[in-house]
Design an enzyme around this catalytic site. Sequence first.
Site, short mmCIF file in Angstrom:
data_model
loop_
_atom_site.label_atom_id
_atom_site.label_comp_id
_atom_site.label_asym_id
_atom_site.label_seq_id
_atom_site.Cartn_x
_atom_site.Cartn_y
_atom_site.Cartn_z
N ARG A 1 -28.60 19.37 -16.92
CA ARG A 1 -27.38 18.41 -17.14
C ARG A 1 -27.03 18.48 -18.74
O ARG A 1 -28.05 18.53 -19.41
CB ARG A 1 -27.44 17.03 -16.85
CG ARG A 1 -26.80 16.10 -17.32
CD ARG A 1 -26.52 14.55 -17.25
NE ARG A 1 -25.97 14.54 -15.61
CZ ARG A 1 -25.62 13.54 -15.14
NH1 ARG A 1 -25.86 12.23 -15.81
NH2 ARG A 1 -25.06 13.40 -13.86
N HIS B 1 -19.32 18.56 -11.82
CA HIS B 1 -20.55 18.00 -11.34
C HIS B 1 -20.78 18.09 -9.76
O HIS B 1 -20.46 17.23 -9.03
CB HIS B 1 -20.55 16.37 -11.60
CG HIS B 1 -21.81 15.64 -11.47
ND1 HIS B 1 -23.01 16.17 -10.76
CD2 HIS B 1 -22.00 14.30 -11.60
CE1 HIS B 1 -23.79 15.11 -10.88
NE2 HIS B 1 -23.31 14.05 -11.38
N LYS C 1 -36.60 18.84 -32.82
CA LYS C 1 -36.95 19.58 -33.94
C LYS C 1 -36.07 20.61 -34.45
O LYS C 1 -36.47 21.47 -35.05
CB LYS C 1 -38.45 20.06 -33.99
CG LYS C 1 -39.40 18.87 -33.68
CD LYS C 1 -40.87 19.58 -33.30
CE LYS C 1 -41.78 18.48 -32.40
NZ LYS C 1 -42.85 19.27 -31.83
N ARG D 1 -28.95 8.26 -11.40
CA ARG D 1 -28.86 8.68 -10.09
C ARG D 1 -29.12 10.22 -9.87
O ARG D 1 -30.04 10.48 -9.09
CB ARG D 1 -27.57 8.32 -9.20
CG ARG D 1 -27.26 7.11 -8.94
CD ARG D 1 -25.73 6.83 -9.26
NE ARG D 1 -25.58 6.61 -10.79
CZ ARG D 1 -25.68 5.31 -11.56
NH1 ARG D 1 -26.21 4.40 -10.68
NH2 ARG D 1 -25.74 5.60 -12.54
N THR D 2 -28.67 11.15 -10.62
CA THR D 2 -28.47 12.57 -10.41
C THR D 2 -30.14 12.88 -10.65
O THR D 2 -30.65 13.55 -9.66
CB THR D 2 -27.79 13.03 -11.23
OG1 THR D 2 -26.51 12.56 -11.27
CG2 THR D 2 -27.59 14.61 -11.05
N1 CP Z 1 -23.03 9.85 -10.66
C1 CP Z 1 -23.94 10.12 -11.58
O1 CP Z 1 -24.06 11.34 -12.20
O2 CP Z 1 -24.87 9.15 -12.23
P1 CP Z 1 -25.98 9.28 -13.32
O3 CP Z 1 -25.07 9.64 -14.50
O4 CP Z 1 -26.75 8.09 -13.23
O5 CP Z 1 -26.72 10.61 -12.82
#
Ligand code: CP
Length: 318
Positions: free
Chosen positions: A117, A145, A95, A67-68
């Site tokens: 991320r 988040h 590497k 999603r993100t």
């Molecule tokens: N909600 C969320 O962060 O989903 P993903 O890990 O799929 O990005």
Amino acid sequence: MSDAPGKTEYSFSQKHLLGLADYSADDILYVLEQAKTFREVLDRPVPKIPTLRDKTIVNLFYENSTRTRLSFELAQKRMGADVVNFSAGTSSAKKGESLKDTIRNISSMKIDMVVSRHESPGVPHFLTRCVEAAIINAGDGAHEHPTQALLDMFTIQQIHPELKGKKVAIIGDISHSRVVRSNIIGLKKVGADVVVCGPKSLMPRFTESLGASVSYNLEETLAWCDIAMALRIQMERIKGGTDLFPSVREYHETFGIKMEHLEKFPDFMVMHPGPINRGVEMESEVADSERAVILNQVTNGVAVRMAVLYLLSGGDRT
Ligand code: CP
């Protein structure tokens, strides 16, 4: 674009989005206000608004995401940015290249913004010390988040336009969730009431210091709340695996949201940041019911991320 509610002199002055801990209530409400405009754009026949056409953005993902990652990329493309995607698994990180060398090399390609991320808390803050680009935290370990919490607040606003005084229950693995931390921080700043509910083994001390109340009783919590936000048990972050709670089956029996709860307590709406473990956090029928706004959260994620990109690129100042 309008000023933040009730503040004629307000101006958004953030350079990064590292966490909602750094954002004021006005900052949060301003992002949500801007996101309304972008949400309308998404419903147009041609859902594009090329306000980032002079920007280059890298999505720097060291952890898996559906999603993100896709919603950031879609948001960037809807706004006309040049987008490059970095996946640690197919990069020279494999590497042995360090994070610092990686980001400095990418930055040398003239990047304006970085969406990061990473499994380690604090990586977005570290990146701000390595490069000049604006940094957006798309999840750092169990820390924050922030765009997830913003899209969650936006989705709650679609049901309850006034966030102040709304009763939000966050249910599940509280210990290992970055979503819960950002949501508690953000929701408390805008005046919502937050209760966290889950097994004692997955209940950390930090929730009370952030202003959330703690419950170990699902039925009492569901009777109280306007919104029930269920969270995944993050097995990948639980050292010792399933030993931390009796069993997944027992977890579902004690803390899983069931159809009988929807019938017994007719007022609360169901949210989940995804990915869902059907039959654990909730019965599959609950996730697919009219009381669930889980796919609305995903759609709203694109609009909210457009608003964040727009504001951090200085769009409302041009
Ligand atoms: N909600 C969320 O962060 O989903 P993903 O890990 O799929 O990005």
